[in-house]
Write a protein that holds these residues in place. Structure first.
Motif, PDB file in Angstrom:
ATOM      1  N   SER A  52       0.819  -1.212   0.000  1.00 46.94           N
ATOM      2  CA  SER A  52       0.000   0.000   0.000  1.00 46.94           C
ATOM      3  C   SER A  52       0.855   1.265   0.000  1.00 46.94           C
ATOM      4  O   SER A  52       0.321   2.372  -0.011  1.00 46.94           O
ATOM      5  CB  SER A  52      -0.912   0.021   1.235  1.00 46.94           C
ATOM      6  OG  SER A  52      -0.157   0.285   2.420  1.00 46.94           O
ATOM      7  N   HIS A  53       2.185   1.083   0.005  1.00 44.23           N
ATOM      8  CA  HIS A  53       3.067   2.221   0.278  1.00 44.23           C
ATOM      9  C   HIS A  53       3.917   2.629  -0.922  1.00 44.23           C
ATOM     10  O   HIS A  53       4.944   3.291  -0.762  1.00 44.23           O
ATOM     11  CB  HIS A  53       3.970   1.889   1.471  1.00 44.23           C
ATOM     12  CG  HIS A  53       4.422   3.086   2.240  1.00 44.23           C
ATOM     13  ND1 HIS A  53       3.600   3.809   3.072  1.00 44.23           N
ATOM     14  CD2 HIS A  53       5.615   3.718   2.289  1.00 44.23           C
ATOM     15  CE1 HIS A  53       4.263   4.811   3.607  1.00 44.23           C
ATOM     16  NE2 HIS A  53       5.492   4.785   3.136  1.00 44.23           N
ATOM     17  N   ALA A  54       3.497   2.264  -2.131  1.00 45.61           N
ATOM     18  CA  ALA A  54       4.308   2.595  -3.305  1.00 45.61           C
ATOM     19  C   ALA A  54       4.493   4.094  -3.462  1.00 45.61           C
ATOM     20  O   ALA A  54       5.526   4.558  -3.975  1.00 45.61           O
ATOM     21  CB  ALA A  54       3.672   2.002  -4.558  1.00 45.61           C
ATOM     22  N   ASP A  55       3.512   4.877  -3.030  1.00 43.22           N
ATOM     23  CA  ASP A  55       3.608   6.338  -3.114  1.00 43.22           C
ATOM     24  C   ASP A  55       3.906   6.970  -1.762  1.00 43.22           C
ATOM     25  O   ASP A  55       3.849   8.200  -1.624  1.00 43.22           O
ATOM     26  CB  ASP A  55       2.300   6.922  -3.665  1.00 43.22           C
ATOM     27  CG  ASP A  55       2.109   6.615  -5.146  1.00 43.22           C
ATOM     28  OD1 ASP A  55       3.067   6.836  -5.909  1.00 43.22           O
ATOM     29  OD2 ASP A  55       1.015   6.155  -5.520  1.00 43.22           O
ATOM     30  N   GLY A  56       4.216   6.156  -0.778  1.00 40.69           N
ATOM     31  CA  GLY A  56       4.469   6.678   0.563  1.00 40.69           C
ATOM     32  C   GLY A  56       5.900   7.146   0.745  1.00 40.69           C
ATOM     33  O   GLY A  56       6.800   6.817  -0.044  1.00 40.69           O
ATOM     34  N   PRO A  57       6.166   7.906   1.805  1.00 40.52           N
ATOM     35  CA  PRO A  57       7.497   8.473   2.030  1.00 40.52           C
ATOM     36  C   PRO A  57       8.544   7.469   2.487  1.00 40.52           C
ATOM     37  O   PRO A  57       9.740   7.782   2.488  1.00 40.52           O
ATOM     38  CB  PRO A  57       7.245   9.526   3.118  1.00 40.52           C
ATOM     39  CG  PRO A  57       6.056   9.018   3.863  1.00 40.52           C
ATOM     40  CD  PRO A  57       5.197   8.344   2.828  1.00 40.52           C
ATOM     41  N   PHE A  58       8.122   6.270   2.877  1.00 40.60           N
ATOM     42  CA  PHE A  58       9.065   5.285   3.406  1.00 40.60           C
ATOM     43  C   PHE A  58       9.303   4.128   2.439  1.00 40.60           C
ATOM     44  O   PHE A  58       9.924   3.130   2.805  1.00 40.60           O
ATOM     45  CB  PHE A  58       8.556   4.735   4.742  1.00 40.60           C
ATOM     46  CG  PHE A  58       8.102   5.795   5.702  1.00 40.60           C
ATOM     47  CD1 PHE A  58       9.004   6.699   6.242  1.00 40.60           C
ATOM     48  CD2 PHE A  58       6.766   5.902   6.059  1.00 40.60           C
ATOM     49  CE1 PHE A  58       8.585   7.691   7.116  1.00 40.60           C
ATOM     50  CE2 PHE A  58       6.342   6.886   6.934  1.00 40.60           C
ATOM     51  CZ  PHE A  58       7.250   7.786   7.465  1.00 40.60           C
ATOM     52  N   ALA A  59       8.829   4.244   1.206  1.00 41.95           N
ATOM     53  CA  ALA A  59       8.888   3.125   0.254  1.00 41.95           C
ATOM     54  C   ALA A  59      10.309   2.631   0.016  1.00 41.95           C
ATOM     55  O   ALA A  59      10.544   1.414  -0.119  1.00 41.95           O
ATOM     56  CB  ALA A  59       8.236   3.527  -1.070  1.00 41.95           C
ATOM     57  N   LEU A  60      11.278   3.551  -0.031  1.00 41.46           N
ATOM     58  CA  LEU A  60      12.659   3.149  -0.340  1.00 41.46           C
ATOM     59  C   LEU A  60      13.265   2.273   0.755  1.00 41.46           C
ATOM     60  O   LEU A  60      14.297   1.626   0.535  1.00 41.46           O
ATOM     61  CB  LEU A  60      13.525   4.388  -0.563  1.00 41.46           C
ATOM     62  CG  LEU A  60      13.158   5.250  -1.783  1.00 41.46           C
ATOM     63  CD1 LEU A  60      14.125   6.419  -1.921  1.00 41.46           C
ATOM     64  CD2 LEU A  60      13.144   4.423  -3.061  1.00 41.46           C
ATOM     65  N   VAL A  62      11.368   8.091  12.411  1.00 44.38           N
ATOM     66  CA  VAL A  62      10.452   8.319  11.287  1.00 44.38           C
ATOM     67  C   VAL A  62      11.075   9.284  10.279  1.00 44.38           C
ATOM     68  O   VAL A  62      11.034   9.048   9.063  1.00 44.38           O
ATOM     69  CB  VAL A  62       9.105   8.863  11.799  1.00 44.38           C
ATOM     70  CG1 VAL A  62       8.238   9.328  10.636  1.00 44.38           C
ATOM     71  CG2 VAL A  62       8.386   7.787  12.609  1.00 44.38           C
ATOM     72  N   ILE A  63      11.670  10.361  10.768  1.00 39.25           N
ATOM     73  CA  ILE A  63      12.291  11.334   9.862  1.00 39.25           C
ATOM     74  C   ILE A  63      13.454  10.699   9.117  1.00 39.25           C
ATOM     75  O   ILE A  63      13.624  10.882   7.900  1.00 39.25           O
ATOM     76  CB  ILE A  63      12.756  12.572  10.649  1.00 39.25           C
ATOM     77  CG1 ILE A  63      11.547  13.332  11.206  1.00 39.25           C
ATOM     78  CG2 ILE A  63      13.603  13.496   9.761  1.00 39.25           C
ATOM     79  CD1 ILE A  63      11.911  14.457  12.152  1.00 39.25           C
ATOM     80  N   GLY A  64      14.273   9.920   9.838  1.00 43.45           N
ATOM     81  CA  GLY A  64      15.387   9.236   9.198  1.00 43.45           C
ATOM     82  C   GLY A  64      14.919   8.274   8.120  1.00 43.45           C
ATOM     83  O   GLY A  64      15.521   8.188   7.037  1.00 43.45           O
ATOM     84  N   ALA A  65      13.819   7.567   8.390  1.00 45.51           N
ATOM     85  CA  ALA A  65      13.280   6.632   7.407  1.00 45.51           C
ATOM     86  C   ALA A  65      12.762   7.360   6.177  1.00 45.51           C
ATOM     87  O   ALA A  65      12.881   6.869   5.048  1.00 45.51           O
ATOM     88  CB  ALA A  65      12.163   5.800   8.039  1.00 45.51           C
ATOM     89  N   ALA A  66      12.194   8.550   6.383  1.00 47.34           N
ATOM     90  CA  ALA A  66      11.624   9.300   5.268  1.00 47.34           C
ATOM     91  C   ALA A  66      12.689   9.832   4.322  1.00 47.34           C
ATOM     92  O   ALA A  66      12.443   9.984   3.123  1.00 47.34           O
ATOM     93  CB  ALA A  66      10.765  10.444   5.794  1.00 47.34           C
ATOM     94  N   VAL A  67      13.870  10.136   4.846  1.00 43.75           N
ATOM     95  CA  VAL A  67      14.934  10.699   3.997  1.00 43.75           C
ATOM     96  C   VAL A  67      15.948   9.640   3.572  1.00 43.75           C
ATOM     97  O   VAL A  67      16.911   9.961   2.863  1.00 43.75           O
ATOM     98  CB  VAL A  67      15.650  11.856   4.728  1.00 43.75           C
ATOM     99  CG1 VAL A  67      14.668  12.960   5.077  1.00 43.75           C
ATOM    100  CG2 VAL A  67      16.377  11.364   5.981  1.00 43.75           C
ATOM    101  N   LEU A  68      15.736   8.396   3.963  1.00 50.94           N
ATOM    102  CA  LEU A  68      16.672   7.323   3.608  1.00 50.94           C
ATOM    103  C   LEU A  68      16.687   7.119   2.092  1.00 50.94           C
ATOM    104  O   LEU A  68      15.638   6.942   1.467  1.00 50.94           O
ATOM    105  CB  LEU A  68      16.241   6.023   4.301  1.00 50.94           C
ATOM    106  CG  LEU A  68      17.181   4.819   4.153  1.00 50.94           C
ATOM    107  CD1 LEU A  68      18.453   5.047   4.978  1.00 50.94           C
ATOM    108  CD2 LEU A  68      16.474   3.541   4.625  1.00 50.94           C
TER     109      LEU A  68
END
Length: 544
Positions: free
Chosen positions: A167-175, A239-245
């Motif tokens: 469900s997260h293909a367009d989410g900020p944590f996909a990478l 969460v922030i670290g995961a978003a910019v990973l």
């Protein structure tokens, strides 16, 4: 003497009204969770919906949590895979959803019991609210993701579809999938859901002014507020670290010019067609839309209804196209070998009279491509089972072959949802991924868009370009970071002509994926043994 504590707590059935409220909360949670998948595909609905589900079962005994959790999961599947009604009808759609809910419900029951234990321990601990802030999200993540792993494998090989990661293909944590696998991404999203649940419970307790049976287990005393916010800050930093990973780094090793052809032929199981119509549609679309100079031409699953190894007409057409374009053709077709049927992908080189490589679908779809326990189910729904005339065999060979000097890994339709298919392709040296699909049976429903999102997560997890080609759509070229670089309209003929980058190496997500899944199942099994042991001990204490 009767002991006090969580292991000897008296079983008290929840009153009717609180139980009904939890049932409604669970159903709402399942409905919200379904919104994370197309359509609309709103990714925040995944942690929010699971938070509501977790809150509904939190603190309940095993059987109460089982029933309430089952309700929410059933609602989620009924909404998410409603497209199954178009091909299968109402009964199989409900049966599949119910089967998924029944397999998942014990994990929600374990979640509810474990949260009950966390609540009991945190009530007495010196820094109870902090303990709960740390432990409860982990409990939610472990049990939910272990349930996803289980339903992807059982029964009948599992149905790996509506997982949080997809469900997260367009989410900020996909990478993150390239670092911790798709299963690890599901775990992270479930962990976020656990944080949302605990935070929500804290806010509700605060709004009530500390009223309730165990206010201290939720709302921190004044002297411990600093510890609470320290935990919140640490979670926020994660969460922030995961978003910019960034994506896991891979080494580029050239490129490949592909022409993936969407023939828009009559590919549905019940479509009216004459023998050879699918082949003709695919051949015509290839000649009209495939770009000259393509190094490989890719047809979808069921791209031809005539197997080139058994049909002189199909062989002549495929050989002619390979000669015209001076490129190998990857053909999807049904093969019969030694009286057994296979859903196959064949590679036809220029001038060849036999395929240079053949891959058979690893995971034929139960009750779609084969009928497990056919005799048993034939007695229950004979007309439905009779419609599935063939039983396709699972493939055993590698899903990687060489085309135009490049190593390509392939998956056939629902294969893309299974971890082992993606992992095997990369382990066997795939530099690019092909997903060949036939989505004609599902019309203009959300099924093909949901499958495309699964393919996008797989591209990220593998660190590879992925060419997703369907008979009728949705067809797209996906980058190694999950972005869509080209896409065809559905239900029209066309071709994706694209230069895709080849990559070498193995992402960390591919390497750790099997271990993450195994660890979750082991932890859930140990916890389940603990729950059973505690239940037996409680009964012995009650008798004493």
């Amino acid at each position: 003497m009767v002991r006090r504590g969580p292991l000897a707590a008296k079983r008290v059935r929840p009153p009717w009204k609180p139980a009904a409220a939890r049932l409604v909360l669970s159903g709402v949670g399942g409905a919200v969770l379904s919104l994370a998948f197309p359509d609309p595909g709103w990714w925040p609905a995944a942690p929010l919906g699971l938070a509501l589900l977790a809150a509904a079962v939190s603190g309940l005994t095993w059987w109460h949590a089982f029933g309430i959790g089952l309700t929410g999961v059933l609602v989620m599947y009924l909404f998410t895979i409603h497209w199954a009604t178009l091909y299968l009808g109402l009964l199989p759609w409900f049966a599949l959803s119910a089967a998924q809910a029944i397999v998942t419900a014990p994990f929600l029951a374990g979640m509810g019991w474990s949260l009950r234990l966390v609540k009991a321990r945190s009530t007495r601990a010196p820094r109870g609210p902090l303990l709960r802030m740390i432990a409860a999200p982990i409990v939610v993540a472990v049990w939910w993701t272990a349930g996803e792993v289980a339903t992807a494998r059982w029964p009948y090989g599992g149905f790996s579809w509506a997982t949080l990661a997809f469900s997260h293909a367009d989410g900020p944590f996909a990478l993150m999938a390239s670092w911790i696998s798709a299963t690890g991404l599901s775990f992270f999203i479930a962990w976020l859901a656990g944080i949302a649940m605990v935070t929500g419970q804290f806010l509700v307790a605060k709004a009530r002014g500390g009223r309730g049976p165990h206010p201290r287990s939720v709302a921190p005393p004044h002297g411990e507020v600093g510890w609470w916010w320290a935990a919140v800050g640490a979670a926020g930093a994660i969460v922030i670290g995961a978003a910019v990973l960034p994506a896991y780094p891979q080494t580029a090793s050239g490129s490949l010019f592909v022409a993936a052809v969407q023939g828009n032929g009559p590919a549905g199981y019940f479509a009216a067609r004459s023998r050879g119509d699918l082949l003709s549609a695919q051949v015509d679309a290839t000649r009209e839309y495939a770009a000259p100079g393509a190094q490989v031409i890719i047809w979808p699953e069921d791209g031809t209804d005539l197997d080139p190894t058994a049909s002189a007409k199909a062989l002549a057409e495929v050989r002619a196209l390979a000669s015209e374009f001076d490129a190998p053709i990857v053909v999807g077709t049904i093969m019969e070998r030694a009286g057994l049927f296979y859903n196959s992908s064949q590679v036809w080189e220029q001038g060849s009279v036999t395929p240079s490589a053949t891959y058979d679908k690893m995971h034929p779809v139960p009750f779609g491509e084969y009928v497990p326990d056919r005799g048993f189910y034939s007695r229950i729904v004979p007309k439905l089972i009779a419609m599935i005339a063939r039983d396709y065999q699972p493939g055993q060979a590698s899903n990687v072959f060489t085309v135009a000097g490049a190593r390509a890994g392939t998956a056939l339709c629902f294969d893309v949802a299974y971890d082992d298919v993606n992992q095997q392709a990369i382990r066997d040296g795939a530099q690019v991924l092909f997903v060949q699909s036939n989505n004609a049976d599902f019309g203009r429903t959300d099924e093909s868009i949901q499958q495309l999102d699964i393919a996008r997560i797989r591209a990220i997890e593998a660190g590879r370009y992925l060419v997703n080609i369907s008979t009728v759509g949705t067809s797209a070229v996906i980058s190694s970071k999950g972005s869509i670089e080209q896409e065809l309209p559905t239900h029209v003929a066309g071709a994706l002509n694209a230069q895709v980058t080849l990559y070498d190496g193995t992402t960390l997500g591919i390497r750790v994926g099997p271990f993450v899944s195994a660890a979750l199942l082991i932890i859930a099994a140990i916890a389940s043994a603990g729950i059973l042991g505690a239940s037996l001990l409680r009964r012995r204490v009650a008798v004493a």
